[in-house]
Design a protein around this motif. Structure first.
Motif, PDB file in Angstrom:
ATOM      1  N   PHE A 195     -21.739 -28.861  -6.292  1.00 26.09           N
ATOM      2  CA  PHE A 195     -20.735 -29.223  -5.285  1.00 26.09           C
ATOM      3  C   PHE A 195     -21.376 -29.268  -3.891  1.00 26.09           C
ATOM      4  CE2 PHE A 195     -16.925 -28.387  -2.647  1.00 26.09           C
ATOM      5  CZ  PHE A 195     -16.135 -29.421  -3.114  1.00 26.09           C
ATOM      6  N   MET A 196     -22.278 -28.322  -3.633  1.00 23.51           N
ATOM      7  CA  MET A 196     -23.005 -28.280  -2.359  1.00 23.51           C
ATOM      8  C   MET A 196     -23.812 -29.566  -2.179  1.00 23.51           C
ATOM      9  SD  MET A 196     -23.473 -26.244   0.160  1.00 23.51           S
ATOM     10  CE  MET A 196     -24.281 -24.827   0.756  1.00 23.51           C
ATOM     11  N   MET A 197     -24.437 -30.031  -3.254  1.00 30.42           N
ATOM     12  CA  MET A 197     -25.219 -31.259  -3.164  1.00 30.42           C
ATOM     13  C   MET A 197     -24.321 -32.447  -2.837  1.00 30.42           C
ATOM     14  SD  MET A 197     -27.284 -33.484  -5.929  1.00 30.42           S
ATOM     15  CE  MET A 197     -27.511 -35.187  -5.440  1.00 30.42           C
ATOM     16  N   LEU A 198     -23.163 -32.515  -3.505  1.00 25.63           N
ATOM     17  CA  LEU A 198     -22.251 -33.643  -3.262  1.00 25.63           C
ATOM     18  C   LEU A 198     -21.736 -33.640  -1.824  1.00 25.63           C
ATOM     19  CD1 LEU A 198     -20.099 -33.968  -6.525  1.00 25.63           C
ATOM     20  CD2 LEU A 198     -21.998 -35.368  -5.767  1.00 25.63           C
ATOM     21  N   ILE A 199     -21.508 -32.435  -1.268  1.00 20.33           N
ATOM     22  CA  ILE A 199     -21.029 -32.351   0.129  1.00 20.33           C
ATOM     23  C   ILE A 199     -22.023 -33.050   1.052  1.00 20.33           C
ATOM     24  CG2 ILE A 199     -20.692 -30.764   2.083  1.00 20.33           C
ATOM     25  CD1 ILE A 199     -19.501 -28.758   0.129  1.00 20.33           C
ATOM     26  N   HIS A 200     -23.315 -32.805   0.837  1.00 21.84           N
ATOM     27  CA  HIS A 200     -24.332 -33.347   1.744  1.00 21.84           C
ATOM     28  C   HIS A 200     -24.798 -34.736   1.344  1.00 21.84           C
ATOM     29  CE1 HIS A 200     -24.638 -29.624   3.950  1.00 21.84           C
ATOM     30  NE2 HIS A 200     -24.678 -28.960   2.810  1.00 21.84           N
ATOM     31  N   ALA A 201     -24.728 -35.061   0.055  1.00 24.12           N
ATOM     32  CA  ALA A 201     -25.262 -36.346  -0.409  1.00 24.12           C
ATOM     33  C   ALA A 201     -24.185 -37.434  -0.475  1.00 24.12           C
ATOM     34  CB  ALA A 201     -25.904 -36.177  -1.783  1.00 24.12           C
ATOM     35  N   ASP A 202     -22.987 -37.074  -0.940  1.00 26.58           N
ATOM     36  CA  ASP A 202     -21.919 -38.074  -1.096  1.00 26.58           C
ATOM     37  C   ASP A 202     -20.581 -37.348  -0.928  1.00 26.58           C
ATOM     38  OD1 ASP A 202     -20.208 -40.072  -1.781  1.00 26.58           O
ATOM     39  OD2 ASP A 202     -21.321 -40.733  -3.556  1.00 26.58           O
ATOM     40  N   GLN A 203     -20.141 -37.243   0.315  1.00 25.23           N
ATOM     41  CA  GLN A 203     -18.956 -36.425   0.611  1.00 25.23           C
ATOM     42  C   GLN A 203     -17.697 -36.970  -0.063  1.00 25.23           C
ATOM     43  OE1 GLN A 203     -17.221 -35.665   4.723  1.00 25.23           O
ATOM     44  NE2 GLN A 203     -18.784 -34.079   4.613  1.00 25.23           N
ATOM     45  N   GLU A 204     -17.642 -38.300  -0.217  1.00 27.58           N
ATOM     46  CA  GLU A 204     -16.448 -38.917  -0.833  1.00 27.58           C
ATOM     47  C   GLU A 204     -16.280 -38.444  -2.271  1.00 27.58           C
ATOM     48  OE1 GLU A 204     -13.052 -40.478  -0.616  1.00 27.58           O
ATOM     49  OE2 GLU A 204     -14.369 -40.610   1.139  1.00 27.58           O
ATOM     50  N   ARG A 205     -17.386 -38.397  -3.012  1.00 22.93           N
ATOM     51  CA  ARG A 205     -17.325 -37.911  -4.400  1.00 22.93           C
ATOM     52  C   ARG A 205     -16.886 -36.437  -4.437  1.00 22.93           C
ATOM     53  NH1 ARG A 205     -19.774 -41.186  -8.409  1.00 22.93           N
ATOM     54  NH2 ARG A 205     -21.132 -42.790  -7.519  1.00 22.93           N
ATOM     55  N   ALA A 206     -17.426 -35.632  -3.484  1.00 27.46           N
ATOM     56  CA  ALA A 206     -17.054 -34.206  -3.419  1.00 27.46           C
ATOM     57  C   ALA A 206     -15.552 -34.060  -3.188  1.00 27.46           C
ATOM     58  CB  ALA A 206     -17.833 -33.524  -2.305  1.00 27.46           C
ATOM     59  N   LEU A 207     -14.991 -34.906  -2.299  1.00 29.06           N
ATOM     60  CA  LEU A 207     -13.555 -34.850  -2.017  1.00 29.06           C
ATOM     61  C   LEU A 207     -12.735 -35.288  -3.230  1.00 29.06           C
ATOM     62  CD1 LEU A 207     -13.438 -36.226   1.636  1.00 29.06           C
ATOM     63  CD2 LEU A 207     -12.954 -33.915   0.888  1.00 29.06           C
ATOM     64  N   LEU A 224     -18.266 -20.571  -5.105  1.00 27.57           N
ATOM     65  CA  LEU A 224     -17.786 -21.953  -5.074  1.00 27.57           C
ATOM     66  C   LEU A 224     -16.642 -22.096  -4.064  1.00 27.57           C
ATOM     67  CD1 LEU A 224     -17.885 -24.815  -6.122  1.00 27.57           C
ATOM     68  CD2 LEU A 224     -16.525 -24.144  -8.092  1.00 27.57           C
ATOM     69  N   GLN A 225     -15.790 -21.094  -4.008  1.00 19.75           N
ATOM     70  CA  GLN A 225     -14.671 -21.144  -3.048  1.00 19.75           C
ATOM     71  C   GLN A 225     -15.172 -21.226  -1.613  1.00 19.75           C
ATOM     72  OE1 GLN A 225     -12.382 -17.660  -4.115  1.00 19.75           O
ATOM     73  NE2 GLN A 225     -11.083 -18.788  -5.532  1.00 19.75           N
ATOM     74  N   LEU A 226     -16.249 -20.468  -1.298  1.00 19.32           N
ATOM     75  CA  LEU A 226     -16.799 -20.502   0.063  1.00 19.32           C
ATOM     76  C   LEU A 226     -17.283 -21.903   0.438  1.00 19.32           C
ATOM     77  CD1 LEU A 226     -18.797 -17.151   0.222  1.00 19.32           C
ATOM     78  CD2 LEU A 226     -16.947 -17.805   1.746  1.00 19.32           C
ATOM     79  N   VAL A 227     -17.908 -22.578  -0.517  1.00 15.09           N
ATOM     80  CA  VAL A 227     -18.401 -23.944  -0.272  1.00 15.09           C
ATOM     81  C   VAL A 227     -17.218 -24.898  -0.083  1.00 15.09           C
ATOM     82  CG1 VAL A 227     -19.828 -25.796  -1.175  1.00 15.09           C
ATOM     83  CG2 VAL A 227     -20.479 -23.463  -1.593  1.00 15.09           C
ATOM     84  N   ILE A 228     -16.142 -24.674  -0.849  1.00 20.60           N
ATOM     85  CA  ILE A 228     -14.943 -25.520  -0.732  1.00 20.60           C
ATOM     86  C   ILE A 228     -14.329 -25.357   0.666  1.00 20.60           C
ATOM     87  CG2 ILE A 228     -12.549 -25.772  -1.551  1.00 20.60           C
ATOM     88  CD1 ILE A 228     -13.675 -25.239  -4.406  1.00 20.60           C
ATOM     89  N   VAL A 229     -14.266 -24.114   1.140  1.00 19.59           N
ATOM     90  CA  VAL A 229     -13.725 -23.861   2.499  1.00 19.59           C
ATOM     91  C   VAL A 229     -14.569 -24.614   3.530  1.00 19.59           C
ATOM     92  CG1 VAL A 229     -13.377 -22.084   4.282  1.00 19.59           C
ATOM     93  CG2 VAL A 229     -12.714 -21.618   1.933  1.00 19.59           C
ATOM     94  N   GLU A 230     -15.897 -24.563   3.365  1.00 25.22           N
ATOM     95  CA  GLU A 230     -16.787 -25.236   4.319  1.00 25.22           C
ATOM     96  C   GLU A 230     -16.552 -26.744   4.306  1.00 25.22           C
ATOM     97  OE1 GLU A 230     -21.545 -25.889   5.178  1.00 25.22           O
ATOM     98  OE2 GLU A 230     -20.945 -24.313   3.782  1.00 25.22           O
ATOM     99  N   LEU A 231     -16.402 -27.294   3.097  1.00 21.99           N
ATOM    100  CA  LEU A 231     -16.175 -28.749   2.978  1.00 21.99           C
ATOM    101  C   LEU A 231     -14.865 -29.146   3.673  1.00 21.99           C
ATOM    102  CD1 LEU A 231     -16.719 -31.587   1.758  1.00 21.99           C
ATOM    103  CD2 LEU A 231     -15.364 -30.877  -0.197  1.00 21.99           C
ATOM    104  N   ILE A 232     -13.786 -28.384   3.375  1.00 19.26           N
ATOM    105  CA  ILE A 232     -12.477 -28.724   3.957  1.00 19.26           C
ATOM    106  C   ILE A 232     -12.567 -28.659   5.480  1.00 19.26           C
ATOM    107  CG2 ILE A 232     -10.074 -27.943   4.182  1.00 19.26           C
ATOM    108  CD1 ILE A 232     -10.238 -27.063   1.225  1.00 19.26           C
ATOM    109  N   TYR A 233     -13.267 -27.634   5.994  1.00 16.51           N
ATOM    110  CA  TYR A 233     -13.389 -27.516   7.448  1.00 16.51           C
ATOM    111  C   TYR A 233     -14.107 -28.738   8.026  1.00 16.51           C
ATOM    112  CZ  TYR A 233     -14.670 -25.971  12.065  1.00 16.51           C
ATOM    113  OH  TYR A 233     -14.819 -25.922  13.416  1.00 16.51           O
ATOM    114  N   LYS A 234     -15.240 -29.115   7.401  1.00 20.92           N
ATOM    115  CA  LYS A 234     -16.028 -30.248   7.913  1.00 20.92           C
ATOM    116  C   LYS A 234     -15.236 -31.550   7.878  1.00 20.92           C
ATOM    117  CE  LYS A 234     -20.738 -28.658   7.184  1.00 20.92           C
ATOM    118  NZ  LYS A 234     -21.922 -28.723   6.336  1.00 20.92           N
ATOM    119  N   VAL A 235     -14.545 -31.769   6.760  1.00 12.98           N
ATOM    120  CA  VAL A 235     -13.787 -33.014   6.597  1.00 12.98           C
ATOM    121  C   VAL A 235     -12.660 -33.084   7.627  1.00 12.98           C
ATOM    122  CG1 VAL A 235     -12.212 -34.251   5.053  1.00 12.98           C
ATOM    123  CG2 VAL A 235     -14.347 -33.315   4.173  1.00 12.98           C
TER     124      VAL A 235
END
Length: 956
Positions: A195-207, A224-235
């Protein structure tokens, strides 16, 4: 830039300084013919030599032939480090042919049945920067995604991510591959990496993936939850329109089983939404974390977040409803946590919940009664002060608070009792309706008071506010009880004589010991004389204080008796009763003077106290109207003036705090996110990037100085321009760490080998790691970073030298001694404030004092005070009105705290002698007190140095 910088390397290895460099022939022999242990040691030495700049091309083929085929796990691990640091290219820039063999060996390791070898090989591939070596390994890496063991799959994802980030052409379909892997994966650590890779490589797929499993997020693991929080914040930070889509997920994560996830989710929720429900949910989550977490540091960090929430005016109303929940934090044993909690609750409390808060605080007060602990007294004092402020803010609750607090007057902890009396004095002056209640309660508890200072203050209140005949008679009775039989001297003489006779009767034949006195004569001491101490314990409290030589209480008692007698004369018409009361008061005063002069107490009465009591006797003898007015009206007037000044000061402080609130004016320019400068983004800045830059010590603030000269001020030249090696250091102080960025320039035409920066520290500084040796080409330069830990506020010195060998030279090692770097303690000292009582208490407790004589060319007293404050980061506690005016003399108190929690006090006592004329410079002393010697000396040095600088400036 340097030969070292050309080789990407992520592994840090400690090289022992005392080890002798081995010969290449010896290493060849060990690697060819040695057993496993010998080969391991030889391989370690080879790695260390390569790190020091040696090339050793002849060993490469020997290691491939004799070491690589071995199956020992330690050897395999060391080989990974070896392949990372070994030079892989020829001088012409082509890849060495031998690496084809290495590549084949690693392809076999990627298919090895042992999961540790597969996983560690995949981790090594993350550090490999040669696409020619990675290309043949791609099919084997892909296969590892389907391995049965999670350790292998987890590292395969990391390897694919780093290869995709550095060389996308090697695996262009990586995001799709990882997305498919993610959907079928069950292990949390593998899912987190993917999931961390998708956030940085292809954010649309992660979402898309997150949207598909948004309802199951609460069942995921915390990593995994911590990474999800980070993604939601960034998006949501980048695209605010997405907030509605993901905010429900953040709400759900507030109930996660992991405290870290709850903390991050609450922080993210506050930045994404300012709705009252969101703020309430985040604040409730913070409070739960503080209550349930056992670590004090965590409690303080989360509490600071809660305090930061209150500083936003829109959030304050929401937090006001949670005051009772915030008070649950008082269950923590830590004093700092309790102090912050009480201050926060006091700022938030309203008329709606003040009664509930007072109930809770009263329960806390009762709890401290039976617990004897080091901090109990301080906590009790905190509670008393909070209740005091509650009653000042909301006078209606004062009636319920006073009875509980009055119980503390008999407490052994003088600080809490003194605070209670300050509160009672203010309450009795400001709230007329409470006077009867306070007086009756004070009369009840007076006999339980133990401390002399509390007796003194209680007598003042009773003398000032007792207005009825019955109350005045009650006070007189209490005073008589506290003094015992009068005249005191006669009573003491009788007791002494009576005890001796009684003992002689009990002990007829006591053992007699002969003693030699100071003048050489003999004296006898009987055994019974040692028993008299037990009988002296039952001494009335006021008499006990005076017998110990403390006659100030006698002077205070005389003033109280005078006030009471003058009031009694006005109330009672019966002359006989008037005269009897006055005579009794005068008898008590006379017996106090008699006792003081008799020689019975430990110390005789002072002249000041005699004068005071004599004045009181004269006032009662003459009974003039003027004296009656002074004693019964003027004292109270002084108190009301003092309280009015205190209220005014508090109002000014409040206004200053309110002024800091940023208000948007009608003519303010509109900020467009797309056009805004990164450094001006403020609250809109990415929270994760901001915290990362703070942790790395990168200054995120915009420099007010465009030329960066403030940075240049922190550059220290370490060697001279004519030295073979030139060095200078940029000193970056980042709270508890100091980072030295040292620039080293080779000014010779020789290649310098094993160039080592050797540092040592003086004071409470500790070098975290020794800088690694390196090789410097002719006229080349490089930067070396060194970290230093700071543990206390003390003038620290960093000193050392640069040692190096010259290629081909047979002489010993060359040394260049470095200039000392002095660490400025002002980076750790911040202005702070405390009450006068706390200042006096600390002044009495602190054992280290440094007296600095004023030596300056500054001519104005006020200017000198401001100069000292700016140089030392100290805050002046003396009010402005006390410093105003021009009398040729100034005394001021200053206070500051270090970030390590150390206090430093200063008392400035300066004058400008009038007889020396207008051009005379300021004279006097600055006395500094601190708990530690280092702090007192460092602060004294700082003042001394800054005075000299000021003198130079004035002279120039």
């Amino acid at each position: 830039m340097t030969s070292l910088a050309e080789q990407p390397c992520y592994t840090l290895i400690n090289v022992p300084m005392d080890a002798e460099p081995p010969s290449e022939m010896q290493l060849k022999q060990d690697l060819e013919k040695g057993d496993a242990r010998t080969k391991i040691e030889a391989l370690k030495k080879v790695i260390q030599l390569i790190l020091n700049g040696e090339k050793m091309p002849s060993l490469l083929m020997i290691i491939i032939r004799f070491v690589m085929p071995m199956q020992d796990h330690t050897i395999k691990k060391l080989l990974l480090v070896f392949w990372e640091v070994v030079p892989k290219y020829t001088p012409e820039g082509k890849l060495l042919q031998e690496f084809i063999l290495v590549c084949d060996a690693y392809r076999k390791d990627l298919q090895h049945p042992n999961e540790f070898i597969r996983g560690s090989t995949l981790r090594f591939l993350c550090k490999l920067k040669e696409p020619e070596l990675l290309e043949p390994l791609m099919p084997a890496i892909r296969q590892c995604l389907e391995h049965r063991h999670s350790y292998v799959r987890r590292n395969a994802v990391l390897a694919i991510y780093t290869i995709f980030r550095n060389y996308e052409f090697l695996i262009p379909d990586a995001p799709e591959l990882i997305h498919n892997f993610l959907e079928g994966e069950q292990d949390m650590s593998c899912k987190r990496n993917a999931f961390m890779m998708l956030i940085h490589a292809d954010q649309e797929r992660a979402l898309n993936y997150l949207s598909s499993c948004i309802d199951q997020v609460t069942s995921f693991g915390d990593i995994l939850q911590l990474v999800i929080v980070e993604l939601i914040y960034k998006v949501c930070h980048a695209n605010p329109g997405e907030r509605a889509r993901f905010i429900r997920c953040i709400y759900n994560l507030l109930n996660s089983s992991s405290p870290a996830v709850r903390y991050e989710a609450a922080g993210t929720l506050v930045t994404l939404s300012s709705a009252p429900t969101a703020i309430k949910a985040a604040a409730t989550c913070y409070i739960e974390l503080i209550v349930k977490e056992s670590d004090n540091n965590v409690k303080l960090i989360v509490l600071d977040r809660l305090i930061a929430l209150r500083e936003v005016p829109a959030h304050e109303k929401v937090l006001q409803e949670l005051v009772m929940d915030i008070l649950r934090v008082l269950s923590s044993p830590d004093q700092e946590v309790r102090k912050k909690t009480l201050n926060l609750a006091l700022d938030l409390v309203t008329s709606r919940n003040i009664e509930e808060m007072v109930l809770v605080l009263k329960k806390e007060v009762v709890k401290t009664n039976n617990v004897e602990h080091e901090d109990t007294g301080k906590y009790r004092q905190l509670l008393v002060r909070t209740l005091h402020q509650c009653s000042v803010k909301f006078p209606d609750v004062a009636g319920t608070i006073i009875p509980v607090l009055m119980e503390f007057l008999g407490d052994t902890n003088e600080l809490a009792a003194a605070d209670v009396l300050v509160f009672v004095r203010e309450a009795v002056q400001r709230f007329n309706q409470l006077r009867p209640l306070v007086m009756s309660k004070l009369l009840d508890v007076f006999s339980t008071i133990k401390a002399m200072k509390i007796h003194r203050a209680a007598l003042w209140i009773l003398g000032e506010y007792c207005t009825t005949s019955d109350d005045i008679q009650s006070v007189m009775t209490l005073i008589r009880q506290s003094l015992g039989e009068i005249p005191i001297v006669d009573d003491e003489m009788k007791k002494a004589a009576g005890e001796v006779k009684e003992d002689e009767m009990q002990v007829g034949s006591g053992a007699v010991q002969r003693l030699v006195t100071a003048d050489g004569t003999y004296a006898t001491q009987s055994a019974f004389s040692t028993r008299t101490s037990a009988k002296k314990e039952e001494v009335p409290p006021l008499r006990k204080d005076m017998m110990e030589g403390d006659f100030f209480i006698g002077a205070a008692l005389a003033t109280t008796l005078t006030k009471l007698a003058l009031k009694y004369i006005n109330i009672t018409q019966d002359k006989k009763r008037q005269n009897a009361f006055v005579a009794e008061a005068m008898l008590i005063m006379a017996t106090i003077i008699h006792l003081g002069k008799s020689g019975l107490p430990a110390k005789p009465i002072t002249d000041d106290d005699v004068d005071r009591i004599a004045v009181c006797l004269r006032v009662l003898a003459e009974k003039s109207e003027l004296m009656g007015e002074i004693f019964n009206t003027a004292c109270r007037g002084s108190l009301s003036l003092m309280l009015a000044a205190k209220i005014e000061e508090e109002k000014q402080m409040q206004e200053l705090a309110e002024r800091k609130v940023v208000k948007v004016h009608a003519d303010d320019p509109i900020s467009f996110v797309q056009l805004i400068n990164r450094s001006d983004q403020g609250a809109g800045e990415n929270m994760f990037e901001l915290t990362l830059s703070q942790a790395l010590g990168v200054n995120a603030k915009k420099d007010s100085d465009p030329l960066g000269s403030s940075k240049l001020n922190k550059v220290s030249q370490l060697t001279g321009f004519s030295d073979p090696v030139y060095a200078e250091a940029y000193v970056n102080v980042n709270q508890y760490d100091i980072v030295l960025d040292v620039l080293i320039v080779n000014q010779t035409a020789d290649c310098l080998q094993n160039l080592t920066l050797e540092l040592a520290t003086l004071g409470d500084l500790k070098l975290v790691e020794k800088p690694q040796p390196l090789t410097l080409a002719p006229h080349d330069y490089c930067n070396i970073k060194a970290n230093v830990k700071v543990t206390s506020t003390e003038n620290g010195i960093i000193f050392g030298n640069i040692v190096y060998d010259v290629t081909g030279a047979t002489s010993d090692r060359n040394v260049v001694v470095l200039n000392d770097i002095h660490i400025d303690i002002m980076d750790y000292i911040v202005p702070a404030s405390c009450t006068d009582t706390e200042f006096r208490q600390m002044w009495a407790e602190f054992e280290w004092e440094n007296k600095v004589t004023v030596n300056t060319n500054i001519l104005d007293l006020k200017e000198y005070l401001e100069h000292v404050m700016s140089c030392t980061n100290m805050k002046c506690l003396t009010p402005e009105k006390a410093l105003s005016g021009d009398c040729g003399f100034m005394a001021a108190n200053m206070y500051a705290r270090s970030i390590f929690g150390e206090d430093v006090l200063a008392n400035l006592s300066i004058e400008k002698p009038l007889h020396l004329g207008k051009d005379a410079s300021v004279q006097g002393h600055v006395r500094i007190r601190a708990k530690s010697q280092g702090m007192a000396l460092s602060m004294g040095d700082k003042i001394n140095l800054s005075q000299k600088k000021a003198a130079k400036i004035m002279a120039g």
